[in-house]
Design an enzyme around this catalytic site. Sequence first.
Site, PDB file in Angstrom:
ATOM      1  NE  ARG A 180      52.138  67.806 -39.503  1.00  0.00           N
ATOM      2  CZ  ARG A 180      51.765  69.052 -39.724  1.00  0.00           C
ATOM      3  NH1 ARG A 180      50.501  69.319 -40.045  1.00  0.00           N
ATOM      4  NH2 ARG A 180      52.626  70.044 -39.620  1.00  0.00           N
TER       5      ARG A 180
ATOM      6  CE  LYS B 286      52.778  68.009 -35.817  1.00  0.00           C
ATOM      7  NZ  LYS B 286      54.235  68.076 -35.595  1.00  0.00           N
TER       8      LYS B 286
ATOM      9  CG  HIS C 268      56.531  61.975 -41.767  1.00  0.00           C
ATOM     10  ND1 HIS C 268      55.406  62.700 -41.400  1.00  0.00           N
ATOM     11  CD2 HIS C 268      57.579  62.806 -41.552  1.00  0.00           C
ATOM     12  CE1 HIS C 268      55.766  63.882 -40.965  1.00  0.00           C
ATOM     13  NE2 HIS C 268      57.077  63.985 -41.048  1.00  0.00           N
TER      14      HIS C 268
ATOM     15  NE  ARG D  80      54.456  66.706 -43.117  1.00  0.00           N
ATOM     16  CZ  ARG D  80      53.674  67.777 -43.161  1.00  0.00           C
ATOM     17  NH1 ARG D  80      52.594  67.768 -43.933  1.00  0.00           N
ATOM     18  NH2 ARG D  80      53.948  68.853 -42.467  1.00  0.00           N
TER      19      ARG D  80
ATOM     20  CG  HIS E  19      56.402  72.839 -42.014  1.00  0.00           C
ATOM     21  ND1 HIS E  19      57.369  72.591 -42.971  1.00  0.00           N
ATOM     22  CD2 HIS E  19      56.079  71.613 -41.502  1.00  0.00           C
ATOM     23  CE1 HIS E  19      57.618  71.299 -43.036  1.00  0.00           C
ATOM     24  NE2 HIS E  19      56.848  70.685 -42.161  1.00  0.00           N
TER      25      HIS E  19
ATOM     26  CE1 TYR F 138      60.769  67.125 -46.248  1.00  0.00           C
ATOM     27  CE2 TYR F 138      59.899  69.213 -45.455  1.00  0.00           C
ATOM     28  CZ  TYR F 138      59.954  67.839 -45.385  1.00  0.00           C
ATOM     29  OH  TYR F 138      59.209  67.170 -44.450  1.00  0.00           O
TER      30      TYR F 138
END
Length: 289
Positions: free
Chosen positions: A143, A167, A235, A238, A261, A270
């Site tokens: 990210r 995150k 992004h 990504r 994730h 995806y």
Amino acid sequence: MIEPFIKHLLNEKRYSIHTVQSYEIDINQFHAFLEDFNETLETANPKLLRAWVVSLIEADIKPRSVNRKIASLRTFYKFLIKREIVAQNPVVGIRPLKIPKPLPEFIQKIEMNNMLDQMVFEDNFSGQRDRLVLELLYGTGIRLSELIGLKVADVNLYVATIKVLGKRNKERIIPLSVDNTSIIKTYNKHKQEAGFDSPFLLVTDAGKPCYPMLINRIVKRYLGLISKTNKKSPHVLRHTFATHMLDNGADLNAVKDLLGHASLAATQVYTHNSLEKLKSTFDQAHPKA
């Protein structure tokens, strides 16, 4: 009541400051709505919450934003119930709005190859910094915030990996390609010659840590030279990383871990972009292909 919840998110849940600010705004908006009915956060009920959701829709608030607000209140009232401040959660039974799910945009393989293999980057600090930005975003799928937060100590050229802080402060290790490590070495040489002694891997032309707007400008500039896609952002690279990995047969769970994730559902989007894989399967399996 709100303040202890905010402290809980920051200190115990370790949410980012931006996420916490969004929670606080959402709760305060609902609080203001309740005041018009002479109600409080403690006395709110599902009927009032539904009325608030309707008011948001009528104000043309996007469904995704409405759902975020509902989620904020759901978490808030769970906190209050756990601490026996309220007895019931008014969000129970409130369903999120349906949101159309557009497929993530990505750059075609030939376009990425043209940019990274054919394009000539200036042999100076800025040129090699820009090249490294593009290589890392596409080569690792990290990210924007993770890229900016990369420190020199997070890069291990001996085993060709980087340590990424994702995150909720979750760390993950991502392998580097041979090209990645070579470009990092070249960049480090220019960085050293420029006299920049920063703990952060990527720095500005003044030797300061990179910031989001700079990275966005770099990506937009170079993608604009090779692609006509509407979105030209970090992004998108990504998305491109994930799509190309799956196109080439990568395991879905492995891609999930590389992207950082929390659930497989976030990665499965995806698979819809993997047209080459679908075409290959069609050509092999269909008798008339």
